[in-house]
Design an enzyme around this catalytic site. Structure first.
Site, PDB file in Angstrom:
ATOM      1  CE  LYS A 131      12.694   0.614   1.430  1.00 14.19           C
ATOM      2  NZ  LYS A 131      11.329   0.659   0.930  1.00 14.19           N
ATOM      3  CB  THR A 156       8.372   2.422   2.671  1.00 16.01           C
ATOM      4  OG1 THR A 156       9.172   1.445   2.000  1.00 16.01           O
ATOM      5  CG2 THR A 156       9.252   3.166   3.666  1.00 16.01           C
ATOM      6  CG  LEU A 187      -1.934  -1.206   1.170  1.00 10.50           C
ATOM      7  CD1 LEU A 187      -2.604  -1.417   2.515  1.00 10.50           C
ATOM      8  CD2 LEU A 187      -2.965  -1.001   0.083  1.00 10.50           C
ATOM      9  N   PRO A 188       0.310   2.368  -0.529  1.00  7.62           N
ATOM     10  CG  PRO A 188      -1.062   3.917  -1.612  1.00  7.62           C
ATOM     11  CD  PRO A 188      -1.021   2.487  -1.145  1.00  7.62           C
ATOM     12  CE  LYS A 195       5.292   7.995   2.622  1.00  5.70           C
ATOM     13  NZ  LYS A 195       4.316   7.032   2.062  1.00  5.70           N
TER      14      LYS A 195
END
Length: 314
Positions: A186, A104, A62-63, A261
């Site tokens: 990550k 992420t 998912l974004p 981001k």
């Protein structure tokens, strides 16, 4: 990235498995059915609720945090609501469910979902794993992604690795610790990668401005102390490497907005734990300036090389 990941998963599993797919794009669903038609059964589903009702394992890519909260926590369409409903209707159907988020996502959101899972009536039947990926769209297509997994129930790790091995390299799937550790690994990795993208671009731009053979310069760097993933795997200079974003007008890679981001997430993580940093702020400023120019907006993050090359020294 979720599309090629799911396709590689379908190709890797035998025909006894049915892969359920869900996406906001109906075109992507139709295309996926066509691409996967010779690799085993595929069904379309409409929500996380339906996914966890029908599947033993649900993998999401998912974004952002809002999407994660919607897919997992929505009281009518969410994964947790579906798991709780399955438990009420048939205890055996609810047993041993596994959910993994591979995007992420901010650590606070991952921990919120983990807390909701642990407090759910279905908690004894449900394991939530954060398993963000590294390797970008090219790694997703090639099935060479790296995964950094965090989970409180370590007993499920072999099962987690079994599924992820269809989408990534088995020797690049890591159990990083408890829930949230995968995301932290990550974010720290992306923090370094983002800064390296700018540093490598600066170095190669110096060579370009000096009129050096930048292809030869790259070869020298890659057998010397400056070698890094950016110079060796996704060189920012157009024409140095084939089939990388810089040689496709910086299309099809890790967009600069996403790179900015995740660098910001790393900077916030550093602030949260009290770690002193130097390079994050100027790199964020550089990305902001490049993103603000229509020529570089939406491009792969290595477009900072082009931005530097086309900018005047201040």
């Amino acid at each position: 990235m979720g599309y090629p990941m799911a396709l590689n998963l379908r190709k890797g599993l035998d025909d006894s498995h049915t892969v359920l797919i869900c996406d906001v794009s109906s075109d992507a669903l139709t295309r996926f059915q066509h691409d996967a038609k010779n690799h085993g059964p595929v069904d379309i589903i409409k929500s996380g609720y339906e996914a966890i009702q029908r599947a033993d394992t649900v993998i999401t890519m998912l974004p952002d945090s809002n999407a994660v909260k919607k897919v997992y926590l929505d009281p009518t369409s969410g994964i947790l609501a579906g798991a709780e409903s399955a438990l009420k209707s048939d205890d055996s159907k609810a047993a041993g469910k596994l959910t993994m988020e591979c995007g992420t996502i901010e650590t606070s959101t991952i921990l919120e979902v983990a807390k909701a899972t642990s407090e759910s009536p279905a908690s004894s039947h449900l394991t939530f794993v954060d398993a963000p990926v590294s390797g970008g769209p090219m790694g997703a297509q090639d099935g060479t992604l790296a995964f950094m997994a965090g989970m409180n129930n370590k007993d499920v790790y072999p099962r987690v690795k079994g599924y992820l091995s269809h989408m990534g390299k088995p020797d690049a799937i890591f159990l990083c610790g408890d829930i949230g550790a995968g995301t932290a690994f990550k974010v720290i990795n992306n923090y370094l990668s983002a800064i390296t993208s700018l540093a490598a671009s600066e170095a190669l731009n110096i060579g370009t401005k000096m009129g050096l053979d930048v292809s030869l310069l790259t070869d020298v760097i890659n057998v010397s102390g400056g070698q890094c993933w950016v110079t060796s795997k996704s060189n920012p200079v157009p024409g140095i490497q084939a089939n990388v974003p810089s040689s496709r007008d910086y299309e099809g890679g890790f967009r600069i907005e996403l790179c900015r981001k995740v660098l910001g997430m790393g900077s916030e993580l550093a602030e949260m734990v009290g770690a002193r940093t130097i390079l994050d702020k100027p790199t964020l400023q550089a990305f902001d300036e490049a993103m603000g120019d229509e020529r570089y907006k939406g491009k792969d993050a290595r477009v900072v090389y082009k931005w530097l090359n086309e900018s005047e020294r201040k």
